[in-house]
Design a protein around this motif. Structure first.
Motif, mmCIF file in Angstrom:
data_model
loop_
_atom_site.group_PDB
_atom_site.id
_atom_site.type_symbol
_atom_site.label_atom_id
_atom_site.label_comp_id
_atom_site.label_asym_id
_atom_site.label_seq_id
_atom_site.Cartn_x
_atom_site.Cartn_y
_atom_site.Cartn_z
ATOM 1 N N ALA A 46 0.847 -1.198 0.000
ATOM 2 C CA ALA A 46 0.000 0.000 0.000
ATOM 3 C C ALA A 46 0.878 1.242 0.000
ATOM 4 O O ALA A 46 2.031 1.212 0.444
ATOM 5 N N ASP A 47 0.312 2.332 -0.502
ATOM 6 C CA ASP A 47 1.020 3.608 -0.431
ATOM 7 C C ASP A 47 1.152 4.053 1.022
ATOM 8 O O ASP A 47 2.159 4.632 1.423
ATOM 9 N N THR A 48 0.085 3.778 1.809
ATOM 10 C CA THR A 48 0.058 4.155 3.226
ATOM 11 C C THR A 48 -0.485 2.996 4.046
ATOM 12 O O THR A 48 -1.468 2.363 3.663
ATOM 13 N N ILE A 49 0.163 2.713 5.163
ATOM 14 C CA ILE A 49 -0.343 1.737 6.125
ATOM 15 C C ILE A 49 -0.592 2.469 7.437
ATOM 16 O O ILE A 49 0.312 3.134 7.963
ATOM 17 N N VAL A 50 -1.821 2.376 7.940
ATOM 18 C CA VAL A 50 -2.162 3.009 9.206
ATOM 19 C C VAL A 50 -2.374 1.916 10.251
ATOM 20 O O VAL A 50 -3.229 1.044 10.087
ATOM 21 N N LEU A 51 -1.582 1.966 11.317
ATOM 22 C CA LEU A 51 -1.690 1.025 12.425
ATOM 23 C C LEU A 51 -2.593 1.673 13.471
ATOM 24 O O LEU A 51 -2.197 2.641 14.130
ATOM 25 N N VAL A 52 -3.805 1.119 13.627
ATOM 26 C CA VAL A 52 -4.848 1.819 14.392
ATOM 27 C C VAL A 52 -4.906 1.314 15.844
ATOM 28 O O VAL A 52 -5.968 1.043 16.391
ATOM 29 N N GLY A 53 -3.743 1.185 16.482
ATOM 30 C CA GLY A 53 -3.695 0.930 17.909
ATOM 31 C C GLY A 53 -3.635 -0.520 18.339
ATOM 32 O O GLY A 53 -4.037 -1.430 17.622
ATOM 33 N N ASP A 54 -3.100 -0.725 19.546
ATOM 34 C CA ASP A 54 -2.931 -2.045 20.161
ATOM 35 C C ASP A 54 -2.132 -2.990 19.264
ATOM 36 O O ASP A 54 -2.446 -4.177 19.159
ATOM 37 N N ILE A 55 -1.120 -2.449 18.611
ATOM 38 C CA ILE A 55 -0.236 -3.284 17.801
ATOM 39 C C ILE A 55 0.676 -4.086 18.727
ATOM 40 O O ILE A 55 0.861 -5.289 18.557
ATOM 41 N N VAL A 56 1.225 -3.409 19.721
ATOM 42 C CA VAL A 56 2.020 -4.059 20.765
ATOM 43 C C VAL A 56 1.183 -4.100 22.035
ATOM 44 O O VAL A 56 0.519 -3.120 22.385
ATOM 45 N N ASP A 57 1.192 -5.226 22.732
ATOM 46 C CA ASP A 57 0.395 -5.366 23.947
ATOM 47 C C ASP A 57 1.255 -5.112 25.178
ATOM 48 O O ASP A 57 1.782 -6.037 25.805
ATOM 49 N N GLY A 58 1.394 -3.835 25.528
ATOM 50 C CA GLY A 58 2.199 -3.448 26.674
ATOM 51 C C GLY A 58 1.655 -3.981 27.987
ATOM 52 O O GLY A 58 2.421 -4.277 28.910
ATOM 53 N N TRP A 59 0.340 -4.112 28.090
ATOM 54 C CA TRP A 59 -0.258 -4.618 29.334
ATOM 55 C C TRP A 59 0.254 -6.030 29.635
ATOM 56 O O TRP A 59 0.654 -6.339 30.750
ATOM 57 N N ARG A 60 0.209 -6.903 28.636
ATOM 58 C CA ARG A 60 0.637 -8.285 28.848
ATOM 59 C C ARG A 60 2.149 -8.384 29.037
ATOM 60 O O ARG A 60 2.634 -9.193 29.822
ATOM 61 N N LEU A 61 2.897 -7.575 28.297
ATOM 62 C CA LEU A 61 4.352 -7.606 28.426
ATOM 63 C C LEU A 61 4.801 -7.162 29.811
ATOM 64 O O LEU A 61 5.830 -7.618 30.318
ATOM 65 N N LYS A 62 4.035 -6.282 30.440
ATOM 66 C CA LYS A 62 4.350 -5.867 31.807
ATOM 67 C C LYS A 62 4.166 -7.028 32.776
ATOM 68 O O LYS A 62 4.913 -7.173 33.739
ATOM 69 N N ARG A 63 3.148 -7.845 32.524
ATOM 70 C CA ARG A 63 2.862 -8.964 33.426
ATOM 71 C C ARG A 63 3.889 -10.082 33.247
ATOM 72 O O ARG A 63 4.385 -10.640 34.216
ATOM 73 N N SER A 64 4.181 -10.428 32.010
ATOM 74 C CA SER A 64 5.185 -11.468 31.732
ATOM 75 C C SER A 64 5.678 -11.277 30.304
ATOM 76 O O SER A 64 4.884 -11.070 29.391
ATOM 77 N N TRP A 65 6.990 -11.344 30.134
ATOM 78 C CA TRP A 65 7.591 -11.060 28.824
ATOM 79 C C TRP A 65 7.395 -12.244 27.889
ATOM 80 O O TRP A 65 7.749 -13.378 28.206
ATOM 81 N N TYR A 66 6.805 -11.967 26.740
ATOM 82 C CA TYR A 66 6.625 -12.987 25.703
ATOM 83 C C TYR A 66 6.821 -12.303 24.359
ATOM 84 O O TYR A 66 5.984 -11.504 23.933
ATOM 85 N N TRP A 67 7.944 -12.590 23.710
ATOM 86 C CA TRP A 67 8.268 -11.907 22.451
ATOM 87 C C TRP A 67 9.014 -12.866 21.536
ATOM 88 O O TRP A 67 10.236 -12.801 21.390
ATOM 89 N N PRO A 68 8.321 -13.805 20.895
ATOM 90 C CA PRO A 68 8.980 -14.750 19.995
ATOM 91 C C PRO A 68 9.511 -14.049 18.745
ATOM 92 O O PRO A 68 9.170 -12.894 18.467
#
Length: 279
Positions: A46-68
């Motif tokens: 696409a010419d433009t890609i708009v990421l409309v929020g909650d792409i990264v889940d900071g809430w869950r990462l704060k509780r326990s780190w999971y990043w494969p």
């Protein structure tokens, strides 16, 4: 067989759009379908890609780190598209609200904004925002929002078990988590009220439509003269919204299309195995 092969190959050719809208990926959550999104990004430009929020889940990462690794792959894919000339805009949501402290900043070519106005190819104007500011639970009771997030995680785990049982019994896929969420939302008339309030916000801002995420309920509909578009999510529905060059919008469900891509890979493997025998 030849016709089916050509049809699937046509589907595998990268599709190009004027704009792509993606939200609620929840990278960092075990429920995120990051592999589906990566596959989707490989097959769509696409010419433009708009990421409309909650792409990264900071809430869950704060509780326990999971990043494969696949989470890194998705991020790198977006950065690569930005380097190659795609405009990538990131509108933070409530799960990645830490980015709201950096409006106007650029990270590797990805631009962060709180909300934006999109000029459609047909002349219509669309207000783009995540939508959590209109969710009474998130806005007024953060503790309840966290509890709801925990309940949804639990429902996802139940869903995995049920899906395995249903597969063994030869039954089709059925989402317990989506059903449970929908029952709760219907009980408080949440979805309808959310859509109404968000559409009214677009009207107040002089827009012809609104594009949002947050409630994981993908839809394109007209509401009293306002075009309401929700991009869905990449936890269960695996949906994105695409704007064509003429300004029309399309809701894409990648889970359904991805099966055809897998089918083509199987066909090509079969062709490769048969080739030496034919020789």
């Amino acid at each position: 067989m030849g016709h089916e092969r050509q049809l699937v190959k046509d589907m595998m050719e990268p599709r190009h759009f004027r704009t792509l809208f993606i939200s609620d990926v929840h990278l960092g959550s075990k429920a995120a379908k990051a592999d589906f999104l990566l596959d989707f990004l490989r097959h769509h430009e696409a010419d433009t890609i708009v990421l409309v929020g909650d792409i990264v889940d900071g809430w869950r990462l704060k509780r326990s780190w999971y990043w494969p690794q696949v989470c890194n792959d998705v991020v790198q894919k977006l950065l690569r598209k930005a380097r190659k000339g795609t405009r990538v805009v990131y509108i933070p949501g409530n799960h990645d609200e830490f980015l709201r402290a950096f409006p106007g900043m650029h990270f590797g070519g990805i631009e962060v904004v709180e909300r934006m106005m999109h000029d459609g190819a047909d002349g219509r104007k669309y207000l783009i925002l995540h939508g959590d500011e209109f969710d009474v639970v998130v806005r007024n009771a953060r503790l309840l929002a966290y509890l709801g997030d925990w309940a949804y995680d639990t429902a996802i785990r139940i869903n995995i078990i049920l899906a395995a049982v249903r597969r063994r019994l030869g039954m089709p896929y059925w989402s317990f988590s989506a059903w449970a969420k929908l029952q709760v939302k219907h009980a408080v008339n949440f979805i309808g009220e959310f859509e109404r309030v968000v559409a009214e916000e677009a009207r107040k801002n002089g827009a012809d439509g609104v594009i949002c995420g947050h409630i994981h309920h993908a839809i394109i509909q007209d509401m009293d003269g306002i075009r309401y578009i929700n991009t869905g999510d990449w936890v269960e529905s695996c949906t994105a919204v695409a704007e064509h060059e003429d300004g029309t919008f399309e809701l894409i469900t990648w889970r359904a299309l991805a099966s055809s891509v897998t089918a083509l890979a199987a066909i090509e493997r079969e062709d490769a195995e048969l080739a030496p025998q034919a020789a």
